[in-house]
Structure formats: C-alpha cells, structure tokens
Scaffold this motif. Structure first.
Motif: not given
Length: 459
Positions: A446-451, A419-422, A374-375, A381-384
């Motif tokens: 980690x969850x917060x950083x993923x958005x 797709x989601x970055x480093x 889910x992260x 989704x944020x990156x794209x």
C-alpha cells in the motif's frame, strides 16, 4: 496518555475537549462553589485562598491525588486547619470539625510528576511560572457527579507581583479574573515578553537549551501561520508554552507536555546531556507540531475506533507541516515510517485496527494512522502534480463534516478517494476495516502503490 521520561512516547497528552476561560459578565460562577484567589507568597511560595459562599465543614478537591501531594506540600496559614487524604481523596477540614468560610494554604512552586495529570506548577528559569488552575478546583462538602446538572464554574483570580503580567485566554493582562471549569487552564505569570503574531502567542523560556529555544522561536510562528493558512484560523489565539527548570529540586530529570483548550505546553526539568542534542530538539518540534495540529482538526468526542483519524492524522499533519517549512530530515521520516509500518503490521496480526483500543493497543491508532495518512499525502501529491496533499484532504473532510457527514473513517476515506483515487482509498479501507492475512505485505504494498519512497533497511 503517556508520562514523562526519555522514551519515544514520553508526553502527557490529555484530552483537548473542554471550555476555555469564560468572561465574568452574564456567566456567573456556580453559587455553591468557593472562589479561588492565587498570589505569590514570601520566600518563593504561592498562596491559595478559598472563599466559600456559605459555611461548610469540608472542602473536597476535584482532581485528587492518592499519593497526597497536597497533604505533603501545602501548609495551612491557620494551624486549626488540616489537609488529609481519605480513601484516596484530599480533604480540607478544621481540626475541631466546625464549619468555615475561608481557608488559606501556601505551597512551594516545585514541579511534580503526577499519574496521568497536570502538575500544579511549571517553573520557568527566569522566575516565571505556569499555573494549572484545575489543580486548585475544590467543592464545598462534596463535588457533584460529572454530567449532573449545569456545568460547575469557579471564579479564579490571580494577582501578579509588581513588574509581572499574566497570560490567559490568549491575552496578556495585568491581573486574572475569570470563570474556570472542566479541566481548568494554564495561567502564565512572569516578566517574559511573549512571541506574538496574528496566529499564536508563545512564551519560550530563556533557560531552555539554546538549540531548542532558537528553533522554537523561529518555528512556532511559522508553524501556526501554516496551519491557519491551510486549515483556517482559530477563533481564539492559541497559546504555546515551553519552560525549563534546570535546578529541579525533586531530583532526577525528564520532560512532560500536555494540552488544554487553546494551549500546548512542554516542561523540561532537571538536567541531562540529551536535552542539548539535535535529536531532542527535533522531538520538541514534533511535539508542538502534533499538538498544535489537534487544535485545527476540530474533532469531537468520537468512537475510539476512529482515533486513527485525529491521532495518526496529527502525526501526519505535523510531519507534512515540518516538511513544508524545511524543518524535517527526510531520512528520519523514512525511519519513522518504516518503524510505524512494522508496528502497525504487528498490531493488525493481532486483530482489526478498529479493535486495537479494546486490546489495549491504543498506540496502533498513531502508528497505523501515520502510515495511512502519509500514504494519502503521497498519493494526492502524485495525482495533483504536487498542487495538493494531505491538507487538501483534511479541508475536504472537514467540509463534509460541517455539511452533516459523520466524523468516521468512511467519511475520511471518501475525501481521500476524491483527491487520491481508488488505490489510496482501498488501502485505507483494507487497513482500517479488513482482516489481512499478511499484514506486512499489505502495508508495504500500500505504501509503495501510494508513491511513498522505499523504507530504509534496519541496521
């Protein structure tokens, strides 16, 4: 594997690996295995007839039950036969010990809960029946050891009564005649008209609680169409079965679901007020979405440490699919992620995720895998700009595997990195391979950083 009940993880989830029903032409049954014929019998019972190619002194069942459910429920039409339990194995013999070539038994179509196994019958409220063929597999004299020689195949026949039809291998048929093996398959027989589209064949019992029946009738075709669109159509049409036996004669109540190649099934037995609640209906949605996701993952037998990919992945793909279909509650997902985060942190405090199964904590692969994927979905989704999500990562991952890459965490992490970055990839690496000193902080950060949105506080 989890058993029936009203607890959080109350599904019998058995391995999807195995073979679907095989056609007869050019693929003969094993020459030393009995043919199996199933049919309705008077007074609501069913009958099974075993026909042996050569005389034998005993039949031994492949799927034995140390509790002796067959010995208790099955009645030989010929009183010269007996079914006994010896050292936990159920055996058919003549009372005089003489060899035989046929044996016929009748049995009630009562639903029984078995220890980490499928029930032989799941009755539908409209008189239909789901029959698990694997419970009828038997061998003459003794069964070969698993993995020894060619696969064992039984010829299985099932003749519906007048006005009924059967469903096998994704097709509605007038009668059943096929080669069976491995764990067997579920055979529907009855009068119900299935819900059928290009992507699914589903039988939903009219006796299911109204809320569940209506939701499944609407959800299942859309769910399977979404999976096929995102991950590619399956070679054979998958089958989904939902049955309800409100007048369960064994007493008690519960529900039990499972999977076999190309099919997912759920049975509700007895009665309980919880069955009519929206929460229970949502649980049924999640069950079918999770198990259907497994069909499209195409995962091989893998190292246990990689189970977070397909088990946590099925949970995450189900959550994303239900979100996209507008069939999920964001608040409920937030609570689920919070609980999974905390449980995963507790598991990591005991040791690396890769070793969770060895510690007897297989559920960690579900909990941690759900959070991780889910992260990834949020990061992608944020990156794209919302154009891609977890399904894109799974398509990339599967393409890598088809290209020769191993089905491993490293391969999945590289697909997530693309797709989601480093940041997303590093979070996956830290959880799956690392030994965090403060696992709770690692999970939250980690969850917060993923958005992912902040988890709701506990009451």
């Amino acid at each position: 594997m989890r058993l029936t009940g009203l607890a959080r993880r109350a599904f019998l989830l058995l391995c999807i690996a195995g073979a679907a029903p095989a056609p007869m032409a050019g693929n003969p049954a094993s020459p030393d295995m009995p043919a199996i014929a199933l049919s309705r019998h008077p007074e609501g019972r069913w009958a099974v007839r075993y026909v042996l190619p050569v005389p034998a002194r005993q039949l031994v069942f492949v799927r034995a039950d140390a509790r002796g459910t067959r010995a208790r429920d099955w009645t030989a039409l010929d009183p010269d036969f007996q079914l006994v339990v010896e050292n936990g194995v159920e055996v058919v013999r003549r009372r005089d010990g003489a060899p035989f070539t046929q044996a016929v038994f009748t049995m009630p179509t009562r639903y029984v809960t078995l220890d980490k196994d499928y029930a032989p019958f799941a009755p539908f409220g409209d008189g239909g029946l789901l029959v698990h063929s694997g419970r009828f597999h038997a061998c003459a004299e003794r069964c070969p050891e698993v993995g020894m020689g060619r696969p064992v195949r039984w010829r299985v026949r099932l003749m519906p009564s007048a006005g009924e039809h059967a469903i096998v291998g994704g097709q509605v048929v007038a009668a059943v005649d096929f080669l069976d093996g491995d764990d067997g398959t579920s055979l529907y027989v009855g009068k119900a008209t299935p819900v059928e589209t290009a992507d699914v064949l589903a039988v939903i019992d009219q006796a299911m609680p109204d809320g569940i029946r209506q939701r499944l009738q609407s959800l299942l075709p859309r769910l399977m169409a979404l999976y096929a669109r995102e991950l590619g159509a399956l070679q054979a049409k998958p089958m989904l079965f939902a049955s309800r036996d409100a007048a369960h004669p064994g007493g008690g109540h519960g529900y039990q679901g499972g999977t076999l190649p190309g099919q997912v099934f759920m049975h509700i037995y007895g009665d309980h007020p919880a069955f009519a609640t929206p929460a229970f209906a949502a649980r049924m949605d999640a069950f079918f979405a999770h198990e259907a996701a497994h069909m499209y993952q195409h995962y091989p037998a893998t190292d246990q440490a990689a189970s977070w990919i397909h088990e946590g992945g099925a949970d995450a793909l189900a959550a994303v699919a239900l979100q996209q279909l507008g069939e999920s509650d964001p608040a409920a997902i937030g609570v689920r992620l919070r609980d999974a985060r905390d449980s995963c942190a507790t598991s990591l405090a005991a040791g690396p995720l890769a070793e969770a199964g060895e510690r007897g904590d297989f559920d960690a692969y579900y909990r941690c895998g759900l959070v991780l994927q889910m992260a990834v979905d949020a990061a992608v989704r944020r990156a794209s700009g919302g154009q891609c999500g977890l399904f894109c990562v799974w398509r990339d991952f599967q393409a890598r595997v088809r290209g020769g890459a191993p089905w491993t965490g490293a391969t999945f992490i590289e697909a997530a990195r693309k797709r989601g970055g480093d940041g997303a990839a590093d979070f996956l690496m830290a959880v799956t391979n690392g030994k965090p000193g403060t696992p709770g902080k690692l999970m939250a950060d980690g969850m917060a950083a993923a958005g992912l949105p902040p988890a709701p506080p506990k009451n």
